[in-house]
Design a protein around this motif. Structure first.
Motif, PDB file in Angstrom:
ATOM      1  N   GLY A  33       0.822  -1.205   0.000  1.00 18.74           N
ATOM      2  CA  GLY A  33       0.000   0.000   0.000  1.00 18.74           C
ATOM      3  C   GLY A  33       0.856   1.255   0.000  1.00 18.74           C
ATOM      4  N   ARG A  34       0.208   2.372  -0.321  1.00 21.70           N
ATOM      5  CA  ARG A  34       0.926   3.646  -0.422  1.00 21.70           C
ATOM      6  C   ARG A  34       0.381   4.660   0.564  1.00 21.70           C
ATOM      7  NH1 ARG A  34       0.745   5.988  -6.096  1.00 21.70           N
ATOM      8  NH2 ARG A  34       2.135   7.512  -5.175  1.00 21.70           N
ATOM      9  N   GLU A  35       1.252   5.574   0.909  1.00 20.09           N
ATOM     10  CA  GLU A  35       0.886   6.744   1.692  1.00 20.09           C
ATOM     11  C   GLU A  35       1.447   7.954   0.957  1.00 20.09           C
ATOM     12  OE1 GLU A  35       1.112   8.466   6.221  1.00 20.09           O
ATOM     13  OE2 GLU A  35       2.451   6.834   5.663  1.00 20.09           O
ATOM     14  N   VAL A  36       0.598   8.954   0.722  1.00 23.35           N
ATOM     15  CA  VAL A  36       1.037  10.169   0.047  1.00 23.35           C
ATOM     16  C   VAL A  36       0.644  11.348   0.922  1.00 23.35           C
ATOM     17  CG1 VAL A  36       0.866  11.597  -2.023  1.00 23.35           C
ATOM     18  CG2 VAL A  36       0.779   9.094  -2.227  1.00 23.35           C
ATOM     19  N   THR A  37       1.633  12.172   1.233  1.00 23.64           N
ATOM     20  CA  THR A  37       1.423  13.359   2.046  1.00 23.64           C
ATOM     21  C   THR A  37       1.929  14.557   1.259  1.00 23.64           C
ATOM     22  OG1 THR A  37       1.840  12.025   4.011  1.00 23.64           O
ATOM     23  CG2 THR A  37       1.891  14.410   4.295  1.00 23.64           C
ATOM     24  N   THR A  38       1.109  15.611   1.211  1.00 28.47           N
ATOM     25  CA  THR A  38       1.498  16.812   0.478  1.00 28.47           C
ATOM     26  C   THR A  38       1.461  18.015   1.405  1.00 28.47           C
ATOM     27  OG1 THR A  38      -0.777  17.204  -0.243  1.00 28.47           O
ATOM     28  CG2 THR A  38       0.633  15.938  -1.725  1.00 28.47           C
ATOM     29  N   GLY A  39       2.292  18.993   1.078  1.00 31.49           N
ATOM     30  CA  GLY A  39       2.300  20.238   1.833  1.00 31.49           C
ATOM     31  C   GLY A  39       1.069  21.055   1.510  1.00 31.49           C
ATOM     32  N   PRO A  40       0.816  22.086   2.300  1.00 32.82           N
ATOM     33  CA  PRO A  40      -0.374  22.899   2.053  1.00 32.82           C
ATOM     34  C   PRO A  40      -0.261  23.661   0.733  1.00 32.82           C
ATOM     35  CG  PRO A  40       0.998  23.929   3.715  1.00 32.82           C
ATOM     36  CD  PRO A  40       1.616  22.591   3.399  1.00 32.82           C
ATOM     37  N   PRO A  41      -1.386  23.856   0.032  1.00 35.60           N
ATOM     38  CA  PRO A  41      -1.336  24.644  -1.194  1.00 35.60           C
ATOM     39  C   PRO A  41      -1.008  26.095  -0.860  1.00 35.60           C
ATOM     40  CG  PRO A  41      -3.602  24.085  -0.604  1.00 35.60           C
ATOM     41  CD  PRO A  41      -2.700  23.376   0.363  1.00 35.60           C
ATOM     42  N   GLY A  42      -0.333  26.725  -1.772  1.00 39.76           N
ATOM     43  CA  GLY A  42      -0.054  28.144  -1.601  1.00 39.76           C
ATOM     44  C   GLY A  42       1.173  28.463  -0.774  1.00 39.76           C
ATOM     45  N   ASP A  43       1.982  27.443  -0.404  1.00 35.33           N
ATOM     46  CA  ASP A  43       3.184  27.731   0.390  1.00 35.33           C
ATOM     47  C   ASP A  43       4.408  28.000  -0.487  1.00 35.33           C
ATOM     48  OD1 ASP A  43       3.912  25.231  -0.520  1.00 35.33           O
ATOM     49  OD2 ASP A  43       4.353  24.394   1.445  1.00 35.33           O
ATOM     50  N   GLY A  44       4.204  27.998  -1.812  1.00 28.27           N
ATOM     51  CA  GLY A  44       5.314  28.286  -2.711  1.00 28.27           C
ATOM     52  C   GLY A  44       6.084  27.053  -3.151  1.00 28.27           C
ATOM     53  N   LYS A  45       5.977  25.943  -2.401  1.00 31.35           N
ATOM     54  CA  LYS A  45       6.619  24.691  -2.780  1.00 31.35           C
ATOM     55  C   LYS A  45       5.557  23.611  -2.817  1.00 31.35           C
ATOM     56  CE  LYS A  45      11.164  25.088  -0.618  1.00 31.35           C
ATOM     57  NZ  LYS A  45      12.033  24.473   0.362  1.00 31.35           N
ATOM     58  N   ARG A  46       5.651  22.736  -3.788  1.00 30.51           N
ATOM     59  CA  ARG A  46       4.757  21.583  -3.824  1.00 30.51           C
ATOM     60  C   ARG A  46       5.535  20.397  -3.285  1.00 30.51           C
ATOM     61  NH1 ARG A  46       2.235  17.544  -6.529  1.00 30.51           N
ATOM     62  NH2 ARG A  46       3.706  17.259  -8.221  1.00 30.51           N
ATOM     63  N   MET A  47       5.408  20.161  -1.973  1.00 28.74           N
ATOM     64  CA  MET A  47       6.118  19.075  -1.309  1.00 28.74           C
ATOM     65  C   MET A  47       5.261  17.806  -1.369  1.00 28.74           C
ATOM     66  SD  MET A  47       8.939  20.497  -0.123  1.00 28.74           S
ATOM     67  CE  MET A  47       9.557  19.414   1.122  1.00 28.74           C
ATOM     68  N   VAL A  48       5.881  16.681  -1.749  1.00 28.10           N
ATOM     69  CA  VAL A  48       5.174  15.405  -1.806  1.00 28.10           C
ATOM     70  C   VAL A  48       6.066  14.330  -1.188  1.00 28.10           C
ATOM     71  CG1 VAL A  48       4.145  13.643  -3.285  1.00 28.10           C
ATOM     72  CG2 VAL A  48       3.948  16.061  -3.918  1.00 28.10           C
ATOM     73  N   PHE A  49       5.525  13.652  -0.169  1.00 31.96           N
ATOM     74  CA  PHE A  49       6.169  12.462   0.382  1.00 31.96           C
ATOM     75  C   PHE A  49       5.331  11.283  -0.073  1.00 31.96           C
ATOM     76  CE2 PHE A  49       6.636   9.222   3.733  1.00 31.96           C
ATOM     77  CZ  PHE A  49       7.985   8.971   3.573  1.00 31.96           C
ATOM     78  N   ASP A  50       5.961  10.334  -0.768  1.00 35.16           N
ATOM     79  CA  ASP A  50       5.276   9.181  -1.348  1.00 35.16           C
ATOM     80  C   ASP A  50       5.967   7.928  -0.821  1.00 35.16           C
ATOM     81  OD1 ASP A  50       4.017   7.280  -2.931  1.00 35.16           O
ATOM     82  OD2 ASP A  50       4.343   8.364  -4.808  1.00 35.16           O
ATOM     83  N   ALA A  51       5.229   7.138  -0.032  1.00 38.10           N
ATOM     84  CA  ALA A  51       5.814   5.950   0.592  1.00 38.10           C
ATOM     85  C   ALA A  51       5.085   4.689   0.147  1.00 38.10           C
ATOM     86  CB  ALA A  51       5.747   6.066   2.112  1.00 38.10           C
ATOM     87  N   ARG A  52       5.819   3.580   0.161  1.00 37.46           N
ATOM     88  CA  ARG A  52       5.252   2.254  -0.131  1.00 37.46           C
ATOM     89  C   ARG A  52       5.581   1.359   1.047  1.00 37.46           C
ATOM     90  NH1 ARG A  52       6.448  -2.833  -1.920  1.00 37.46           N
ATOM     91  NH2 ARG A  52       4.999  -3.770  -3.403  1.00 37.46           N
ATOM     92  N   TYR A  53       4.561   0.707   1.602  1.00 36.13           N
ATOM     93  CA  TYR A  53       4.762  -0.194   2.747  1.00 36.13           C
ATOM     94  C   TYR A  53       5.308  -1.530   2.260  1.00 36.13           C
ATOM     95  CZ  TYR A  53       2.783   3.264   5.705  1.00 36.13           C
ATOM     96  OH  TYR A  53       2.596   4.440   6.384  1.00 36.13           O
TER      97      TYR A  53
END
Length: 145
Positions: A50-70
């Motif tokens: 399975g996957r977990e995807v976490t993103t930073g808040p919109p509008g912070d100037g950076k599009r941060m994405v953490f994408d994990a696989r268990y």
């Protein structure tokens, strides 16, 4: 082009049994409460593969994405996942993380070991260690005693 490799280990002791600490990782709503930043996105499919995807808040100037696989889950004992962190679609890190849950007295000793590859100065090992420690502290505050 630079590559840094680093491994760090963090430990926390929480005053609740391993089942409760493990559940805070496994339940999507519970994990979103301590793992995500306000306004950020989060999805969790907690199973091997399975996957977990976490993103930073919109509008912070950076599009941060953490994408994990268990990769491995042993209920109430161990979680192993591989993950990537990107900012504005530029890969910053690739890592493998192991989390161990051990009963200790009337609580849980959590040990997190992360092995990371840090690419082209987009993230430093010390930043990742500090951030990971911060969310382990947030987990402690979120656990009902």
């Amino acid at each position: 082009m630079t590559v840094k490799h680093a491994t760090f280990t963090l430990e926390r002791v929480y005053p609740v049994p391993p089942e409760r600490v493990f559940a805070a990782w496994a339940d999507p709503a519970a994990k979103a409460g301590w793992f995500t930043v306000p306004g950020g996105g989060h999805s969790l499919d907690f199973r091997v593969g399975g996957r977990e995807v976490t993103t930073g808040p919109p509008g912070d100037g950076k599009r941060m994405v953490f994408d994990a696989r268990y990769e491995d889950i042993a209920e109430n004992e161990r979680i192993v996942y591989s993950g990537t962190l990107s900012a504005n679609d530029v890969l910053a890190t690739v890592s493998v993380t192991t989390i161990l849950f051990e009963a200790e007295h009337e609580g849980t000793r959590l040990t997190l070991i992360e092995q990371g590859t840090f690419l082209d100065g987009h993230e430093e090992p010390s930043w990742r260690e500090q951030g990971t420690g911060d969310w382990l502290d947030a987990l402690g505050k979120a656990l009902p005693v």
